[in-house]
Each structure stands twice: as structure tokens, then as C-alpha cells.
Design a protein around this motif. Structure first.
Motif, PDB file in Angstrom:
ATOM      1  N   SER A 166       0.828  -1.202   0.000  1.00 50.23           N
ATOM      2  CA  SER A 166       0.000   0.000   0.000  1.00 50.23           C
ATOM      3  C   SER A 166       0.862   1.251   0.000  1.00 50.23           C
ATOM      4  O   SER A 166       2.003   1.236   0.458  1.00 50.23           O
ATOM      5  CB  SER A 166      -0.922   0.008   1.230  1.00 50.23           C
ATOM      6  OG  SER A 166      -1.639   1.218   1.313  1.00 50.23           O
ATOM      7  N   THR A 167       0.297   2.331  -0.507  1.00 47.46           N
ATOM      8  CA  THR A 167       0.997   3.617  -0.494  1.00 47.46           C
ATOM      9  C   THR A 167       0.874   4.311   0.854  1.00 47.46           C
ATOM     10  O   THR A 167       1.496   5.333   1.085  1.00 47.46           O
ATOM     11  CB  THR A 167       0.414   4.550  -1.580  1.00 47.46           C
ATOM     12  OG1 THR A 167      -0.989   4.739  -1.326  1.00 47.46           O
ATOM     13  CG2 THR A 167       0.622   3.965  -2.951  1.00 47.46           C
ATOM     14  N   ARG A 168       0.063   3.772   1.761  1.00 44.08           N
ATOM     15  CA  ARG A 168      -0.143   4.411   3.065  1.00 44.08           C
ATOM     16  C   ARG A 168       0.764   3.791   4.125  1.00 44.08           C
ATOM     17  O   ARG A 168       1.109   2.614   4.071  1.00 44.08           O
ATOM     18  CB  ARG A 168      -1.607   4.308   3.478  1.00 44.08           C
ATOM     19  CG  ARG A 168      -2.544   5.090   2.554  1.00 44.08           C
ATOM     20  CD  ARG A 168      -3.993   5.029   3.012  1.00 44.08           C
ATOM     21  NE  ARG A 168      -4.532   3.674   2.947  1.00 44.08           N
ATOM     22  CZ  ARG A 168      -4.892   2.961   3.996  1.00 44.08           C
ATOM     23  NH1 ARG A 168      -4.760   3.465   5.218  1.00 44.08           N
ATOM     24  NH2 ARG A 168      -5.401   1.754   3.853  1.00 44.08           N
ATOM     25  N   SER A 204       2.452   8.103  -4.683  1.00 43.85           N
ATOM     26  CA  SER A 204       1.147   8.758  -4.859  1.00 43.85           C
ATOM     27  C   SER A 204       0.750   8.891  -6.324  1.00 43.85           C
ATOM     28  O   SER A 204      -0.341   9.382  -6.636  1.00 43.85           O
ATOM     29  CB  SER A 204       1.180  10.155  -4.210  1.00 43.85           C
ATOM     30  OG  SER A 204       2.184  10.960  -4.814  1.00 43.85           O
ATOM     31  N   LYS A 229       0.150   3.367   7.472  1.00 43.05           N
ATOM     32  CA  LYS A 229      -0.476   2.529   8.491  1.00 43.05           C
ATOM     33  C   LYS A 229      -0.462   1.038   8.134  1.00 43.05           C
ATOM     34  O   LYS A 229      -0.089   0.207   8.981  1.00 43.05           O
ATOM     35  CB  LYS A 229      -1.914   2.989   8.748  1.00 43.05           C
ATOM     36  CG  LYS A 229      -2.617   2.216   9.860  1.00 43.05           C
ATOM     37  CD  LYS A 229      -4.027   2.749  10.106  1.00 43.05           C
ATOM     38  CE  LYS A 229      -4.720   1.929  11.191  1.00 43.05           C
ATOM     39  NZ  LYS A 229      -6.090   2.427  11.455  1.00 43.05           N
TER      40      LYS A 229
END
Length: 382
Positions: A230-232, A352, A234
Motif C-alpha cells: 500500500s501507499t499508506r 502517490s 499505516k
């Protein structure tokens, strides 16, 4: 400004392509070059050495600069030696013995002695995809009145672990030495001064870090699989935390002898874990509830893999917990370095971007899955 962004995207795509090419081309680590372990037992009159080493790598001249024998220009020679029956390899070792003995330096009070070759225990070839450890038995006489012993192993042979057992001791003194390094003179009588806490911290921190970078290719690919999901931030933190907690548990339990599985089970399952995270990356960009749990389960396996190197080298009895904890911290620093390097290579510029998943995540995950699948088959069927 727009031109700088375009240049940045171009650099990112180039680096991503380079990373994918490296992953596809990378060899399996089944022929990992591991340190030799010298179990030295000393009495008042005699010393014996049981040297556990990859004899084929020594005879073939595989440089310790290579983490894998397949990287060596002498890989073909090594592979032919690896296929030899035990008797034929023993004949080759007998011819190589003068070179081996010249590379083993035993000193008593600063004066070098040369041991005698008694014999060698060599297993049948077995799975040719795996390295074969042989036990070389050496013996010699202790000079009268000798006070200290010093050990070194030729730099071209690689690193070594000295495990000294004196007749009057109930425990073994273990010293990990980089290639070509000599041990401190160790007294043959009286107490052996233990390493200071800071010496232990530095030694096992370094050992844990180098077990990931550059030596732990399978662990590196697993961590990269976590990074790519994932790009996040968390999702990455949840996975890394689950992995860290899990491998810390089994690392400790294995070292304390509470629980362990044989490498023949652990190593294929570690390869399966690489395939799983990579394949899931291809089909989803969302952190599903089961993913941290699965990562936790695979972390338990990786912890047993980490424990293997500590079981070879041993932990100082006086600073057992310090060594265990700092080794684990070194592993964590290695893993975080992998994530940081991956972020600087592709994440900082493009995580992103709309094309990031299509052009980076999916191709890189496919390459990681292919390598993991290859290792799985290789470790199961040879």
C-alpha cells in the motif's frame, strides 16, 4: 518545476525496472556461504579440532565476498564437487589438505603449530540444491607449559567461529571472527575474561544487521513484499509490527530450546511466505483483516530462520540476554534499512502517482513471487 518532476518520474521508472531485473536475475540462496565452525578441545597434552565447513567451497576457491556460491566464477567447479560421492570428495580433500592446514593457524604462546589430519565426515550428496557441511577432524600436541591459545582462519576461507572447550571448563567459550581475523590469546588455565557488555552489544548488533543486509535475501524479499502492499504508512506499520513481534517470539523460544522445527520444514515455508505476500500484492491494494495475522504466522517461521545463525555461533553465557536482544535489534535495523532504501528508490517519488501500482507494485511483486516459487520448489524437491 514540471521538467524536474518528469526527470524524477524517469529516474523512478528506471530504478524500478532495475530492481525488477535484479529480482528476476538473483540466484537462490540455497548455496549460502556460511562461516566455518571450529570446535577446539584442549587438554594438558593434546588439542583436537572438529572443523565444520563447506569443503567444496574451499576446494573450489569460492571467495567469501560472495554470499552465494552461484555468484562465484568458480560456481561450476563447486557444483561438480557438490555432486561427488562422499568417498570421491574425501580424496579431493586429501589432496587439498596442505592448503587447508596452511590456512588454519593455531598458536600456543605465539608459536605456530600444525595439526594432523585425522579424517573427515562427509555426508552423501543428497539434495544438490543445498550446501553440504562436512566435519574435518584434526589433532595435535600442546607444547609443554603452554599458557595461551590463539586461532585464525585464512581470509580466503571466509569467517569462522571458534568454540573453545578447555578440560577444566563446563562451558564453551565462543568467538565470532571475520575473515582473516585472529582471536585474542585465550588462556589455557584460569578464568577467561568475558567480553564487556558493549563488546557483546556491538558484535551481535552487527551480526543481526548483516544477517539481513546483505546476506538475508529471502528476508529482504519478504520485507519488500510488505512494503509494496500500500501507499499508506499505516498498513506497512501494522504488517511490520506483526512480523517483528512474531519473529522475536520464535527467535527467543528456539534459542532457549523451548521449540524449534528442522530447516527442511522452515526453509520451504519461508519461501512460501514470500510467494504469498507477493501474490496478494498483485490482486489487492487493501490491507485485509487477515493479512497481519498471516504475516504474524510467517514471522514465526522467519524467527526460527534467524535463530539458525545464533545456534551456529552461540551466545555468551554471561551476556546471553544482551546478545539475544541486540541481535534482534540488529535484524530490525536491517529490515528498516531495506524499507528505507525501497522508499528512497521508488516510494519517495511515485507512491502517490496513479501509475505506481501498475508499473511498480505489480511487476515487482510478480518478480518476487517468481523467485519465491522457485525457492519453494527447489527447497522441497531439490
Amino acid at each position: 518545476m514540471q521538467s524536474m518532476v518528469k526527470v524524477g518520474k524517469h529516474i523512478t521508472r528506471s530504478i524500478a525496472c532495475w530492481m525488477i531485473a535484479m529480482l528476476v536475475a538473483v540466484p537462490a540462496d540455497a548455496h549460502e556461504v556460511r562461516p566455518a565452525v571450529a570446535n577446539v578441545t584442549v587438554t594438558d597434552t593434546q588439542y583436537t579440532i572438529e572443523l565444520t565447513a563447506n569443503i567444496e567451497a574451499l576446494i573450489a576457491g569460492v571467495s567469501p565476498r560472495h554470499k552465494d556460491t552461484n555468484e562465484s566464477p568458480n560456481a561450476q567447479t563447486y557444483n561438480s564437487l557438490r555432486a561427488l560421492p562422499a568417498g570421491a570428495l574425501q580424496t579431493r580433500l586429501t589432496a587439498f589438505a596442505p592448503t587447508l592446514l596452511d590456512g588454519i593457524r593455531i598458536e600456543f604462546d605465539g608459536a605456530r603449530v600444525t595439526p594432523r589430519l585425522l579424517g573427515v565426515d562427509i555426508a552423501a550428496p543428497g539434495d544438490l540444491s543445498l550446501s553440504r557441511s562436512s566435519r574435518v577432524h584434526l589433532q595435535g600436541d600442546v607444547p609443554a607449559g603452554a599458557r595461551s591459545l590463539r586461532w585464525s582462519y585464512a581470509a580466503e576461507f571466509g569467517p569462522s567461529v571458534l568454540r573453545l572447550k578447555r578440560a577444566q571448563d563446563a562451558e564453551v567459550t565462543a568467538v565470532w571472527l571475520k575473515q582473516g581475523a585472529a582471536s585474542e590469546p585465550l588462556p589455557l588455565r584460569g578464568s577467561i575474561a568475558p567480553k564487556t557488555r558493549w563488546q557483546v552489544v556491538w558484535q551481535y548488533l552487527t551480526l543481526g544487521f548483516t544477517h539481513i543486509l546483505p546476506k538475508g535475501l529471502d528476508h529482504i524479499l519478504f520485507v519488500l513484499g510488505l512494503f509494496l502492499l500500500s501507499t499508506r504508512l499505516k498498513p506497512l506499520l501494522l504488517q511490520v509490527t506483526a512480523f517483528t513481534v512474531a519473529h522475536s517470539i520464535t527467535l527467543g523460544l528456539t534459542i532457549y530450546g523451548v521449540f524449534s522445527l528442522p530447516p527442511s520444514i522452515v526453509e520451504p515455508l519461508i519461501a512460501v511466505s514470500i510467494v504469498y505476500v507477493a501474490v496478494e500484492n498483485i490482486f489487492t491494494s487493501t490491507l485485509h483483516a487477515w493479512r497481519p495475522l498471516v504475516v504474524f504466522g510467517f514471522g514465526l517461521l522467519h524467527g526460527m530462520g534467524f535463530a539458525g545463525v545464533l545456534q551456529e555461533i552461540g551466545l555468551p553465557r554471561s551476556e546471553f540476554l544482551t546478545a539475544l536482544v541486540t541481535f534482534n535489534i540488529g535484524v530490525e535495523l536491517g529490515q528498516m534499512s531495506v524499507i528505507t532504501l525501497a522508499f528512497l528508490a521508488v516510494g519517495a517519488w511515485s507512491r502517490s502517482a496513479g501509475w505506481y501500482r501498475q508499473r511498480v507494485v505489480v511487476p515487482a511483486s510478480m518478480a518476487i513471487a517468481a523467485v519465491g516459487l522457485y525457492w519453494t520448489i527447489q527447497r522441497v524437491v531439490g
